[in-house]
Structure formats: structure tokens, C-alpha cells
Scaffold this active site. Sequence first.
Site, PDB file in Angstrom:
ATOM      1  N   LYS A  76       0.820  -2.138   6.779  1.00 24.44           N
ATOM      2  CA  LYS A  76       1.295  -1.091   5.414  1.00 24.44           C
ATOM      3  C   LYS A  76       2.630  -1.797   4.985  1.00 24.44           C
ATOM      4  O   LYS A  76       3.377  -2.128   5.696  1.00 24.44           O
ATOM      5  CB  LYS A  76       1.749   0.256   6.260  1.00 24.44           C
ATOM      6  N   SER A 151       0.520   9.028   2.449  1.00 26.93           N
ATOM      7  CA  SER A 151       0.797   7.784   1.783  1.00 26.93           C
ATOM      8  C   SER A 151       0.337   6.364   2.315  1.00 26.93           C
ATOM      9  O   SER A 151       0.381   5.680   1.477  1.00 26.93           O
ATOM     10  CB  SER A 151       2.428   7.595   1.782  1.00 26.93           C
ATOM     11  N   SER A 175       0.832  11.312   6.626  1.00 25.16           N
ATOM     12  CA  SER A 175       0.624  10.179   6.008  1.00 25.16           C
ATOM     13  C   SER A 175      -0.558   9.270   6.743  1.00 25.16           C
ATOM     14  O   SER A 175      -0.932   8.108   6.137  1.00 25.16           O
ATOM     15  CB  SER A 175       1.753   9.278   5.463  1.00 25.16           C
TER      16      SER A 175
END
Lengths: 494, 95
Positions: A76, A151, A175
Amino acid sequence: MINSSLKQLGHLLASKQISSVELTQSYLQRMAQHNPGINAYITIDEEKSLAQAKAADVSIAAGNAQALTGIPIAQKDIFCAKGWRTTCGSKMLETFISPYDAHVISQFDAVGAVNLGKTNMDEFAMGSSNETSYFGGVKNPWDVDRVPGGSSGGSAAAVAARLCAAATGTDTGGSIRQPASLCGFTGLKPTYGLVSRYGMIAFASSLDQAGPMAKSAEDCALMMNVMAGFDERDSTSLNRPVEDYTRGLAAMTGDQPLKGLRIGLPKEYFAEGLNADVAKVIETAIAEYKKLGADIVEVSLPNNNLSIPVYYVLAPAEASSNLSRFDGVRYGHRAAEYNDLLEMYMKSRAEGFGAEVKRRILIGTYVLSAGYYDAYYLKAQQIRRLIAQDFVEAFKYCDVIMGPAAPSTAFKVGEKTSDPVAMYLEDLYTIAVNLAGLPGMSIPAGFAQSSEGKPLPVGLQIIGNYFDEARMLDIGHAYQQVTDWHQQMPAGLE
Amino acid sequence: MALNLDDIKRIAMLARIEVSESEAQETLHKLSGILGLIEQMQAVDTTGITPMSHSQDVTQRLREDVVTKTNQRELFQSIAPATQDGLYLVPKVIE
């Protein structure tokens, strides 16, 4: 091969049936083919990835392979990786090349895993649909007209579309788990403090926690073995004995491997707000757990509805403080024109941050401003305790809690962008877990049909007591021995 | 607690984010919605409840007072918007 588990890939590498370079190249080819349509990655750097793969092949040849040596992992873009552009999904960091490694990145480097690229995300991890990314939204591989959740939506889409062997994510209010539910894979948010936050760009420091996103519980267990552990550079890192998260998996066979396990179903998770199709999938999954030997008890989390208002005080308050570091002085975006220092700050931040990030900074600034601290921040921290105590009470009657991870399946791109409050309700079943600091995971439990007749994944959430990740992974693994939802792939990506 | 446009401008100044006149109205609308959500908290009696900042009972660790980091000024300044002679450049603050 793209559907292989991490363990299977490890065997292929160890037995020299494939090299890490070949494996990495095959993923890079898939990314070149499919990423333009899905937008899961912000930064791909073939040269860097292949250099790591070459080094991994040397380690393997020398007999120094560990579980994830040579395996391509998507990171990420919230994790600083030395020499890699690290944007956190923001214009503010569009050209930021990290001068150092996050703890999570150095852990993967230490075992010789390959960094396959940096995945797209909501800007500064603030969002539940990935639509706030400066680098464009991510598409859900199951239906590209829909969002992947957020997210950690880029990591989610990359795992679902098999554009990586596994990925990392972070979870401040859901998330990891909500995108895992919307994209149909396994994602775990560990107990707060288990994975170091060093080098992980901060959103809400008392809630942020990194975790694995992968096809199966077994894969997540192998990832946890790399990610978890004490790090003195994170002041909230917990100094605990090292665990092997795979230790109980092998016992999850036979007729009733979960005999005697008490599963608590919070009645508040099955009340108004839950989509009927999702409820049906969850009920079927619970029935499967009964067959595996578990007993079902009803529990209550009476303050769950307060978790969203509490979160939208605490998280923006912490964010407004954390994001004050982006001032256009030492790194990040600086406005081109300004007359004095104040104007430089104000223009740089106005240009560098997107609308949702600004909203949260403003909310946070407001609740922390003179005269409002007691009414908002302190009050929210008090209710946070009530929410955490609900779980303490519930765990007197059960070993794990189960329910949906998200109230509905993946929604359409643009459906919730105009109303922040509607978007915030996406995290109705996940936020309380962060507030309490507990571990939570989502595993694929089946599908619901979209209005256009496409299958959309549904995730079952498993919430454990503090430090119970190994048992939760066992419980997920037991289910994945008798179901194949976790092996299903979106059409057209074979 | 209803917000008005002056509040938005005040908060934006505190947060060091420039908000134009046209953005202020939209921001007021969205922030009011979020504050409406937050107001649900006020119905809860929290008398005597200790605020919770961390789920585990932990305290800040102390370390030995020894040098643990080396100077990496050149590396860190290589990503700065403007530097000169090892210093970060900003508009003149003192005449």
C-alpha cells in the site's frame, strides 16, 4: 499459478520449478495488461522489483529461503519504501521519494520478498471507496462500474484481480476489512500495537494498524509472521513474545475442528442498515460454522451506533495534528506563488490536499479548538471506553464475534461521493473494532447478485479478543477447507 | 452547535488551509452534516467515565541517552522544495 497459495508458490520456488524472476515477470505482465483498467497501482518499477527477485533467487539457490522469499507482494502506498515514490494517494506527496523504509517494508525485505509496486488508496487513507485518491479511483475487478472499497482499495483490487501474490493494507476504521468484503478475499487487521507503525504515513495514530490482505487465512498467517513484532521506533509497539501465526492451521481438519467454539452474533450487526442479500450470505456462513462444530450465542454491543460519531471526532482530531507536518517546507508540495510564510502554508496545503482530507482536517481542528475540547474530544474518548467495554462484556459469553464486514456489497462509482455522512456509514461494523483496539478480519463468504446480474462478493467479519489472531486465522482456515469462495476469481481475469 | 461562514474561515485559518469564498459555502454545508452526526454523542451520560486513548495498559518507554541516529541532512534535504547551504528556505519572516 495465479491462484496458487503463498505456500504453493514457496514450494514452486524451493523446488526450482519457477524462479522469483519468472514469477515476478509473470505478475508484471498481468499488471501491464490489467492495471490500466483497474488502476490498482500508483507506482510500478520493474527494474527495482526484478532486482529484488534476482537477489531472492540467489538466496534460494544458496538454501537460505524463508517462507516468503522471492514472492511478489504489493505494498500500500502509505508505507515509505526507500527509493520508491511514496504518495499516500495525495498530490501533496506526488513527487515524494522516501529516504527511508517503513518497518513493514524492511520486514518484507529482510525475508527476501519482492516489492511488486505501490498500490492506490484513498488520499491519506481517508475514504471507504478509493474515490478520494489524487491518482484516480480504483475499479472493483468484479464489476468495474463499482468501487473496491477503501481505503486500501488498490491492494484490494490487486489481490482480487491476482495482480500480486498478496498485499499489505492499513485499517483505521475498516480500511482492510471493508475492501476485503467488497472484493472477495481475506484481510486481517491485527490487535493495535502488533505491527509497527514506523514509516507508515500517519492518519489517526491511536487507531492506525497495518495488516495482511491475501487470498486465504493461511496466506494471511504467513504474512503476519513477517509483519508482526516489536519495534522500538513505534512508541505504541507492543513488546510481546514472537508468535507463529500458522501454528494451529494443520489441526483444522476432520469432521468438527471447531467443536466447542462459541461464536457470538451481536444483535446490533443484524439490525436496520444491513442489506438483506448480505444478511442471507452471512447466515449461510454461520450455518456452515455450526456444521464445523461451533455453538452460536447472541451477544449485544449496545453502543455500536455511537462508534461512527466517536470515530469522526477522534480520527479527524488526530489527523489534523498528524497532517500539520505537510507545510511545504521540508518535503511535499509547495505552492508556486506566495507573498509571505503564512500564505505559503495556506496555499501549499489548499493545493496539496483533496476535498475529503481538508474536511477532516477542518473537523479535527474545530473539535480541538479552544472551548470545544471537553465537549468533543474528551467526550468521544469516554464513549470510546463504553464501546470497548461492550466487547469485554460480549467476550464473557463467546470466543469470537461474527457478523458482516460491510452493510452492503460494492456500490457504484460516484454513488456516495456527494454525501460524506452516507459514505461514513459504510464502516458501521468495523469502526468499533478499531476504537477498542481489537483484531478483526473479513473472509469471503459468498456472493450476492448485483442489479445487473453480476456476482458481488460478501465478506464475513470475525472479531477476536486481544492477541487472538492465530485462533481467528484457524477459524478462517477451517471454513476455507470446506468452502471455495476464497478461490473464486472475477470473470475475464483468468 | 450550528456553524456559520465566519466559523469556517476561522477554522481554516487555524488549520492553515486557504478556503475561497465559493468553497466556504460548500464546506459549511458538508461540515454541518458531519457535526450533526457527531452531535449524537451528546445524548450519552459519560459522568465519571475515564477517557480511553489506548486499548492496552501501556506507558511510554524510556531509552538510554545515547546517539542512535547518524546525520542524513543531504539525503533528507534532497527532497525539500527549496534549500541553500544546508538550510531550508522559506519566505523572509524577520526584517
